[in-house]
Write a protein that holds these residues in place. Structure first.
Motif, short mmCIF file in Angstrom:
data_model
loop_
_atom_site.label_atom_id
_atom_site.label_comp_id
_atom_site.label_asym_id
_atom_site.label_seq_id
_atom_site.Cartn_x
_atom_site.Cartn_y
_atom_site.Cartn_z
N ASP A 159 13.78 46.90 41.49
CA ASP A 159 14.26 47.74 42.59
C ASP A 159 14.71 46.82 43.73
O ASP A 159 14.04 45.81 44.01
CB ASP A 159 13.12 48.64 43.12
N THR A 160 15.82 47.15 44.35
CA THR A 160 16.42 46.44 45.50
C THR A 160 17.19 45.18 45.10
O THR A 160 17.68 44.47 45.97
CB THR A 160 15.41 46.04 46.60
N PHE A 161 17.33 44.89 43.82
CA PHE A 161 17.99 43.64 43.39
C PHE A 161 19.51 43.78 43.25
O PHE A 161 20.16 42.90 42.68
CB PHE A 161 17.38 43.12 42.08
N CYS A 162 20.07 44.89 43.79
CA CYS A 162 21.53 45.01 43.75
C CYS A 162 22.09 45.56 45.07
O CYS A 162 22.56 46.70 45.12
CB CYS A 162 21.97 45.87 42.57
N PRO A 163 22.03 44.74 46.14
CA PRO A 163 22.67 45.17 47.39
C PRO A 163 24.18 45.34 47.20
O PRO A 163 24.82 44.50 46.56
CB PRO A 163 22.38 44.02 48.36
N VAL A 164 24.72 46.44 47.77
CA VAL A 164 26.15 46.75 47.64
C VAL A 164 26.68 47.27 48.97
O VAL A 164 26.02 48.07 49.64
CB VAL A 164 26.38 47.85 46.57
N GLY A 165 27.89 46.84 49.35
CA GLY A 165 28.51 47.40 50.55
C GLY A 165 29.30 46.36 51.32
O GLY A 165 29.65 45.32 50.77
N PRO A 166 29.64 46.56 52.60
CA PRO A 166 29.22 47.73 53.37
C PRO A 166 30.07 48.99 53.10
O PRO A 166 29.67 50.07 53.46
CB PRO A 166 29.40 47.28 54.83
N TRP A 167 31.22 48.82 52.47
CA TRP A 167 32.12 49.94 52.17
C TRP A 167 32.96 49.57 50.96
O TRP A 167 32.85 48.46 50.43
CB TRP A 167 33.03 50.25 53.37
N ILE A 168 33.81 50.50 50.53
CA ILE A 168 34.78 50.24 49.46
C ILE A 168 36.15 50.11 50.10
O ILE A 168 36.62 51.04 50.77
CB ILE A 168 34.78 51.41 48.44
N GLU A 169 36.77 48.96 49.93
CA GLU A 169 38.14 48.76 50.43
C GLU A 169 39.10 49.15 49.30
O GLU A 169 39.02 48.62 48.20
CB GLU A 169 38.32 47.30 50.83
N THR A 170 39.98 50.11 49.60
CA THR A 170 40.82 50.65 48.53
C THR A 170 42.14 49.92 48.36
O THR A 170 42.70 49.89 47.26
CB THR A 170 41.12 52.15 48.77
N ASP A 171 42.66 49.36 49.44
CA ASP A 171 44.00 48.75 49.38
C ASP A 171 43.88 47.24 49.44
O ASP A 171 43.91 46.65 50.52
CB ASP A 171 44.88 49.24 50.54
N LEU A 172 43.74 46.62 48.28
CA LEU A 172 43.45 45.20 48.27
C LEU A 172 43.89 44.62 46.92
O LEU A 172 43.64 45.22 45.88
CB LEU A 172 41.94 45.01 48.44
N ASP A 173 44.56 43.46 46.97
CA ASP A 173 44.84 42.74 45.73
C ASP A 173 43.65 41.81 45.49
O ASP A 173 43.39 40.91 46.29
CB ASP A 173 46.14 41.93 45.87
N PRO A 174 42.88 42.02 44.40
CA PRO A 174 41.61 41.31 44.24
C PRO A 174 41.74 39.92 43.61
O PRO A 174 40.74 39.25 43.41
CB PRO A 174 40.86 42.23 43.28
N ASP A 175 42.94 39.47 43.32
CA ASP A 175 43.09 38.31 42.43
C ASP A 175 42.98 36.94 43.11
O ASP A 175 42.91 35.93 42.41
CB ASP A 175 44.41 38.41 41.66
#
Ligand code: MG
Length: 257
Positions: A159-175
């Motif tokens: 439990d607690t071993f997967c911090p995620v956030g702070p938000w989801i950025e939708t418009d982004l080239d991830p490469d």
């Protein structure tokens, strides 16, 4: 640029869009109807939660060329996958709880991919349209238990071993994004997603050949060179260019910031 957030509104979880100092609360369940608005909150007055509620967290081992080189390991032919339970997910500001079973708890800063819809066996060229957006994640790992067990469920599943956030950025080239991890303000990991062995599109397509993915499912894409240990009281930050900063503290007891 659009930042999707989950947050507490009158003590219940809600979904919204973060727009400068305002959070626009969305009507309905999840991010499905981003044009239907219910209420507006001041950003300073809401508490952010993990931005997605995954049915599973699919994680990728060894996906940075610099990290493989650091370990003296060959680059794998196919992505090496493992799962973290959804019960490991915590949000920005929540505490990572140091388990009594472990003597070595490590950070692993990673780019998170959040899935948009129900997908199975999608082609490489179709991957991008099934991605809702990107977030910061920390694949916290009890390194001593990982070595003891020979497989990773316990070491990466607390439990607690997967911090995620702070938000989801939708418009982004991830490469080709800068990804960094800071421990108590000191930079410990620094790389770029252009160092990926397997691209974002390749990972989504590959994983969907194995298992059906659902809206909000999270793929964490492996960590770059520079992993290291944390102790109670430490503050760990995962910073990704174009997304933001995910900050958590390590504690012995569970509580939230
Ligand atoms: Mg990892």
């Amino acid at each position: 640029m659009m930042r999707l957030v989950r947050f507490l509104a009158q003590n219940r979880p809600a979904y919204g869009i973060l727009d400068n100092d305002e959070v626009v609360e969305l009507d309905g369940e999840g991010y499905a109807s981003p044009l239907s608005r219910r209420a507006i909150h001041r950003a300073a007055e809401v508490r952010l939660l993990a931005p997605c509620v995954p049915t599973k967290v699919v994680a990728v081992g060894l996906n940075y060329r610099d990290h493989a080189k650091e370990l003296g390991m060959a680059v794998p032919e196919n992505p090496v996958l493992f799962l973290k339970p959804p019960t490991a997910v915590i949000g920005p500001g929540d505490n990572i709880i140091y388990p009594a079973m472990s003597r070595q708890v490590d950070y692993e800063g990673e780019l998170g991919i959040v899935i948009r819809d129900h997908i199975s066996r999608i082609a490489l060229g179709d991957a991008r349209k099934h991605i809702l957006g990107y977030t910061c994640a920390n694949d916290v790992t009890a390194r001593d238990l990982q070595r003891q067990d020979g497989q990773w469920t316990r070491a990466k599943g607390f439990d607690t071993f997967c911090p995620v956030g702070p938000w989801i950025e939708t418009d982004l080239d991830p490469d080709d994004l800068v990804i960094e991890t800071y421990l108590n303000g000191k930079r410990m990991q620094s790389s770029r997603t252009s160092q990926f062995v397997f691209s974002v599109d390749r990972l989504v397509s590959f994983i969907s050949q194995v298992m059906t993915l659902h809206p909000g499912d999270l793929i964490i894409t492996g960590t770059p060179a520079g992993i290291g240990s944390m102790k109670p009281g430490d503050e760990v930050e995962v910073r990704i260019e174009g997304i933001g900063v995910l900050k958590n503290r390590v504690a012995i007891k569970r509580c939230s910031a």
